[in-house]
Design an enzyme around this catalytic site. Structure first.
Site, PDB file in Angstrom:
ATOM      1  N   ALA A  10      -4.786   7.357  -4.395  1.00  0.00           N
ATOM      2  CA  ALA A  10      -3.413   6.941  -4.709  1.00  0.00           C
ATOM      3  C   ALA A  10      -3.461   5.428  -4.944  1.00  0.00           C
ATOM      4  CB  ALA A  10      -2.480   7.283  -3.557  1.00  0.00           C
TER       5      ALA A  10
ATOM      6  N   SER B  41       0.833  -1.198   0.000  1.00  0.00           N
ATOM      7  CA  SER B  41       0.000   0.000   0.000  1.00  0.00           C
ATOM      8  C   SER B  41       0.870   1.252   0.000  1.00  0.00           C
ATOM      9  CB  SER B  41      -0.936  -0.031   1.215  1.00  0.00           C
ATOM     10  OG  SER B  41      -1.926   0.966   1.108  1.00  0.00           O
ATOM     11  N   ASN B  42       0.310   2.394   0.334  1.00  0.00           N
ATOM     12  CA  ASN B  42       1.063   3.653   0.384  1.00  0.00           C
ATOM     13  C   ASN B  42       0.490   4.535   1.484  1.00  0.00           C
ATOM     14  OD1 ASN B  42      -1.039   5.521  -0.816  1.00  0.00           O
ATOM     15  ND2 ASN B  42      -0.896   3.975  -2.428  1.00  0.00           N
ATOM     16  N   HIS B  43       1.114   5.700   1.676  1.00  0.00           N
ATOM     17  CA  HIS B  43       0.786   6.561   2.815  1.00  0.00           C
ATOM     18  C   HIS B  43      -0.339   7.562   2.562  1.00  0.00           C
ATOM     19  CE1 HIS B  43       3.833   5.200   5.557  1.00  0.00           C
ATOM     20  NE2 HIS B  43       4.757   5.281   4.610  1.00  0.00           N
TER      21      HIS B  43
END
Ligand code: C5P
Length: 222
Positions: A96, A29-31
């Site tokens: 995102a 995943s991402n932030h």
């Protein structure tokens, strides 16, 4: 009383990160915090729009009186985005989305072995906003471009390549704005030009962006 600039319009907004499962307990995943997408959903609703917020996993509370669909993966986000798309007037892609996902999800937890190096095989995810923008009778489609250099150049490329109507570009090399921050500063790029909006809270920026989108969105010209 006055009716809003988006009264009678339906707006879909994707927000937050996606999670791409590796096995039952792990993911890529991402932030992304989802703050910008949630602020846009709020601002669009305040402008009178019927909003469908399609959100990846975030810690923000679901906004009051806004239809919120929660999803995990990019594939789920695409499905939720296509559902009812024929009724959508404006599509804003603030999520995102993970560019790649593991080629296969392991049924069981992947065990650590004796090897020092482990290889992951990834496959490209569908591009949600480009898929939406490729549809016949597509909605007015807005994308985001997070860049660390040549912001305007890459944003214009993306506008054309993904067949979008507007790109909201921001410089993510700065850590005071953008990803996970409460503030943002962006440049709005359309086929007719570019305009930079100064740094402010994501809430205030969202209202300005919805104004820009409502102005550019000209249903009669479509
Ligand atoms: O190509 P890039 O990821 O930089 O494009 C960013 C824009 O495209 C954002 O609006 C993002 O929400 C959207 N996007 C998408 N699906 C993907 C990748 C990006 O909708 N798989």
């Amino acid at each position: 009383f006055e009716s809003g600039t988006l009264t009678g319009k339906t707006v879909f907004i994707t927000a937050g990160p996606t999670r791409e499962a590796l096995d039952p307990v792990r993911y890529i995943s991402n932030h992304s915090s989802g703050k910008m997408g949630y602020a846009l959903a709020q601002a669009a609703a305040e402008a009178g729009a019927k909003v469908k917020l399609i959100s990846g996993p975030v810690t923000l509370p679901p906004p009051a009186r806004i239809e919120t669909i929660t999803v995990e993966s990019a594939q789920e986000m695409l499905e939720a985005s296509l559902q009812g798309l024929a009724h959508c007037d404006i599509f804003i892609a603030a999520a995102a989305v993970a560019d790649y996902r593991p080629t296969a999800v392991s049924e069981h937890k992947i065990k650590k072995g004796s090897e020092e190096i482990m290889e992951l095989h990834l496959v490209k995810n569908p591009d949600i906003v480009a898929t939406v923008a490729s549809m016949e009778n597509k909605p007015f489609t807005v994308g985001f471009a997070a860049e660390t250099r040549d912001v305007l150049k890459y944003a214009k490329d993306k506008l054309t390549r993904k067949n979008l109507d507007m790109i909201i570009a921001n410089d993510v090399s700065r850590n005071d704005i953008g990803f996970n921050s409460d503030e943002n500063a962006v440049t709005v790029v359309t086929h007719s030009g570019a305009e930079t909006l100064p740094q402010t809270s994501k809430r205030k920026l969202a209202t300005q962006l919805i104004d820009h989108i409502a102005n550019q969105y000209t249903p009669l010209a479509r």
